[in-house]
Design a protein around this motif. Structure first.
Motif, PDB file in Angstrom:
ATOM      1  N   GLN A 171       0.851  -1.187   0.000  1.00 28.58           N
ATOM      2  CA  GLN A 171       0.000   0.000   0.000  1.00 28.58           C
ATOM      3  C   GLN A 171       0.889   1.240   0.000  1.00 28.58           C
ATOM      4  N   ASN A 172       0.278   2.387  -0.294  1.00 26.83           N
ATOM      5  CA  ASN A 172       0.980   3.681  -0.249  1.00 26.83           C
ATOM      6  C   ASN A 172       2.250   3.632  -1.100  1.00 26.83           C
ATOM      7  N   ARG A 173       2.140   3.065  -2.280  1.00 28.00           N
ATOM      8  CA  ARG A 173       3.315   2.748  -3.080  1.00 28.00           C
ATOM      9  C   ARG A 173       3.599   3.800  -4.144  1.00 28.00           C
ATOM     10  N   GLU A 174       4.872   3.820  -4.577  1.00 29.47           N
ATOM     11  CA  GLU A 174       5.321   4.868  -5.492  1.00 29.47           C
ATOM     12  C   GLU A 174       5.931   4.326  -6.778  1.00 29.47           C
ATOM     13  N   GLU A 175       5.817   3.028  -7.032  1.00 28.08           N
ATOM     14  CA  GLU A 175       6.411   2.480  -8.254  1.00 28.08           C
ATOM     15  C   GLU A 175       5.816   3.151  -9.498  1.00 28.08           C
ATOM     16  N   PRO A 176       6.634   3.362 -10.515  1.00 31.86           N
ATOM     17  CA  PRO A 176       6.125   3.961 -11.754  1.00 31.86           C
ATOM     18  C   PRO A 176       4.949   3.196 -12.346  1.00 31.86           C
ATOM     19  N   ALA A 177       4.967   1.862 -12.246  1.00 32.79           N
ATOM     20  CA  ALA A 177       3.867   1.066 -12.804  1.00 32.79           C
ATOM     21  C   ALA A 177       2.551   1.373 -12.105  1.00 32.79           C
ATOM     22  N   ILE A 178       2.601   1.608 -10.807  1.00 32.25           N
ATOM     23  CA  ILE A 178       1.388   1.933 -10.068  1.00 32.25           C
ATOM     24  C   ILE A 178       0.895   3.328 -10.425  1.00 32.25           C
ATOM     25  N   HIS A 179       1.814   4.274 -10.526  1.00 31.26           N
ATOM     26  CA  HIS A 179       1.389   5.628 -10.892  1.00 31.26           C
ATOM     27  C   HIS A 179       0.855   5.674 -12.326  1.00 31.26           C
ATOM     28  N   ASP A 180       1.400   4.838 -13.186  1.00 32.67           N
ATOM     29  CA  ASP A 180       0.854   4.728 -14.540  1.00 32.67           C
ATOM     30  C   ASP A 180      -0.566   4.178 -14.484  1.00 32.67           C
ATOM     31  N   ALA A 181      -0.781   3.186 -13.625  1.00 32.23           N
ATOM     32  CA  ALA A 181      -2.123   2.629 -13.464  1.00 32.23           C
ATOM     33  C   ALA A 181      -3.086   3.685 -12.931  1.00 32.23           C
ATOM     34  N   PHE A 182      -2.638   4.472 -11.952  1.00 31.40           N
ATOM     35  CA  PHE A 182      -3.471   5.559 -11.442  1.00 31.40           C
ATOM     36  C   PHE A 182      -3.889   6.499 -12.580  1.00 31.40           C
ATOM     37  N   ALA A 183      -2.929   6.864 -13.401  1.00 33.74           N
ATOM     38  CA  ALA A 183      -3.212   7.799 -14.493  1.00 33.74           C
ATOM     39  C   ALA A 183      -4.217   7.204 -15.479  1.00 33.74           C
ATOM     40  N   ARG A 184      -4.086   5.917 -15.759  1.00 36.09           N
ATOM     41  CA  ARG A 184      -5.007   5.270 -16.704  1.00 36.09           C
ATOM     42  C   ARG A 184      -6.422   5.201 -16.140  1.00 36.09           C
ATOM     43  N   VAL A 185      -6.538   4.924 -14.854  1.00 36.60           N
ATOM     44  CA  VAL A 185      -7.861   4.874 -14.228  1.00 36.60           C
ATOM     45  C   VAL A 185      -8.480   6.271 -14.169  1.00 36.60           C
ATOM     46  N   LEU A 186      -7.695   7.256 -13.802  1.00 32.64           N
ATOM     47  CA  LEU A 186      -8.209   8.629 -13.781  1.00 32.64           C
ATOM     48  C   LEU A 186      -8.679   9.070 -15.162  1.00 32.64           C
ATOM     49  N   ALA A 187      -7.925   8.702 -16.193  1.00 35.28           N
ATOM     50  CA  ALA A 187      -8.316   9.071 -17.561  1.00 35.28           C
ATOM     51  C   ALA A 187      -9.603   8.365 -17.974  1.00 35.28           C
ATOM     52  N   ALA A 188      -9.722   7.085 -17.594  1.00 38.55           N
ATOM     53  CA  ALA A 188     -10.934   6.334 -17.940  1.00 38.55           C
ATOM     54  C   ALA A 188     -12.156   6.940 -17.269  1.00 38.55           C
ATOM     55  N   CYS A 189     -12.018   7.335 -16.020  1.00 38.91           N
ATOM     56  CA  CYS A 189     -13.142   7.927 -15.306  1.00 38.91           C
ATOM     57  C   CYS A 189     -13.484   9.306 -15.864  1.00 38.91           C
ATOM     58  N   ALA A 190     -12.478  10.083 -16.202  1.00 39.79           N
ATOM     59  CA  ALA A 190     -12.725  11.404 -16.774  1.00 39.79           C
ATOM     60  C   ALA A 190     -13.482  11.284 -18.099  1.00 39.79           C
ATOM     61  N   ALA A 191     -13.104  10.288 -18.898  1.00 42.01           N
ATOM     62  CA  ALA A 191     -13.747  10.112 -20.204  1.00 42.01           C
ATOM     63  C   ALA A 191     -15.203   9.680 -20.072  1.00 42.01           C
ATOM     64  N   SER A 192     -15.521   8.944 -19.007  1.00 46.39           N
ATOM     65  CA  SER A 192     -16.881   8.416 -18.847  1.00 46.39           C
ATOM     66  C   SER A 192     -17.736   9.265 -17.915  1.00 46.39           C
ATOM     67  N   GLY A 193     -17.146  10.281 -17.293  1.00 48.40           N
ATOM     68  CA  GLY A 193     -17.893  11.110 -16.368  1.00 48.40           C
ATOM     69  C   GLY A 193     -18.152  10.434 -15.033  1.00 48.40           C
ATOM     70  N   THR A 194     -17.317   9.448 -14.688  1.00 48.49           N
ATOM     71  CA  THR A 194     -17.440   8.778 -13.395  1.00 48.49           C
ATOM     72  C   THR A 194     -16.306   9.235 -12.481  1.00 48.49           C
ATOM     73  N   ARG A 195     -16.231   8.654 -11.285  1.00 42.45           N
ATOM     74  CA  ARG A 195     -15.233   9.086 -10.313  1.00 42.45           C
ATOM     75  C   ARG A 195     -14.253   7.960 -10.004  1.00 42.45           C
ATOM     76  N   ALA A 196     -13.026   8.343  -9.708  1.00 39.27           N
ATOM     77  CA  ALA A 196     -11.982   7.383  -9.365  1.00 39.27           C
ATOM     78  C   ALA A 196     -11.775   7.374  -7.853  1.00 39.27           C
ATOM     79  N   ALA A 197     -11.507   6.180  -7.327  1.00 39.64           N
ATOM     80  CA  ALA A 197     -11.245   6.004  -5.901  1.00 39.64           C
ATOM     81  C   ALA A 197      -9.996   5.159  -5.738  1.00 39.64           C
ATOM     82  N   VAL A 198      -9.372   5.234  -4.556  1.00 33.15           N
ATOM     83  CA  VAL A 198      -8.140   4.486  -4.340  1.00 33.15           C
ATOM     84  C   VAL A 198      -8.010   4.135  -2.860  1.00 33.15           C
ATOM     85  N   HIS A 199      -7.403   2.989  -2.605  1.00 35.38           N
ATOM     86  CA  HIS A 199      -7.159   2.549  -1.239  1.00 35.38           C
ATOM     87  C   HIS A 199      -5.765   2.973  -0.797  1.00 35.38           C
TER      88      HIS A 199
END
Length: 257
Positions: A191-219
């Protein structure tokens, strides 16, 4: 009297900020009430999530916990053990205001989640209100229309299909589970991780939610890390979790002595 169906998560969004979530795995009613009272009294959290996947809540303790959370004016949420309409119906009948479904890897499963949350003709939830029809004038059907439904992105396949999942009608958003997602990406659980792969995943999820008008959440389990993710654009962030918090305070004893 506090409204047992209050929705402080949506209130946070209306105010233009991320909703702050707490995570509960220990099914002790007194602990739940202490956390809910302290969080509400000091304005620390907006919601508390009962973890029915990796936590120890049974049906009776879940009902006790929802009562305690709602009594102090926070929004009760549940992380489901699976997309199972019988479990979804049960927790929503208790007055849970949103569900978080684990291991959703495709749009079809997300659509099943949404259908289980809504009454016909919009879904297939069975009508049997428990706490959503306690008072004269309560309308459990109308309440069902505002129930939050989040699909967890925890597999490589789900990440690849994030845009398709986020676009499912009626789904409120995507919830990143960094532990399982890290396992799926070959970098292990954390948890609370900083690997580039995780931050890339965050960016992809945020982009998907922005495109669909939904909201992103994270643990997360660290409030500073959660605040950073809120600054990134996540609308619901888990900022506190019971077992990590207890263990962290015990580690503080070691540091002091």
């Amino acid at each position: 009297m506090t409204d047992p169906l209050s929705d402080t998560v949506r209130a946070a969004w209306t105010a233009g900020r991320a909703a702050r979530n707490g995570w509960l795995t220990v099914p002790d009613p007194h602990l739940v009430e202490v956390v809910a009272a302290h969080a509400a009294g000091h304005g620390l959290l907006d919601a508390l999530t009962l973890d029915l996947q990796h936590g120890l809540f049974d049906r009776a303790r879940s009902a006790d916990a929802v009562r305690a959370i709602a009594a102090h004016g926070l929004t009760p949420l549940v992380r489901l053990p699976a997309v199972d309409e019988s479990i979804i119906g049960f927790v929503l009948d208790l007055g849970v205001r949103g569900v978080i479904a684990p291991m959703v890897s495709d749009a079809a499963t997300a659509a099943e989640l949404v259908a289980a949350c809504r009454y016909p003709p919009d879904g297939r939830r069975s009508f049997g209100p428990v706490r959503t029809a306690l008072r004269p004038g309560d309308d459990p059907v109308a309440v069902a229309d505002s129930v939050l439904a989040f699909a967890m992105i925890e597999t490589a396949g789900a990440l690849d299909r994030a845009a398709e999942i986020a676009a499912v009608p009626g789904l409120d958003g995507l919830f990143v589970g960094p532990g399982d997602l890290g396992v799926a990406l070959g970098i292990g659980p954390a948890q609370n991780r900083e690997e580039p792969a995780i931050h890339d995943a965050f960016a992809r999820v945020l982009a998907a939610c922005a495109a669909s008008g939904t909201r992103a959440a994270v643990h997360a389990t660290d409030p500073a890390y959660a605040a950073a993710r809120a600054a990134d654009g996540f609308a619901l962030v888990t900022a506190w979790s019971d077992v990590p918090a207890i263990l962290g305070s015990m580690d503080g004893v070691r540091a002091a002595f």
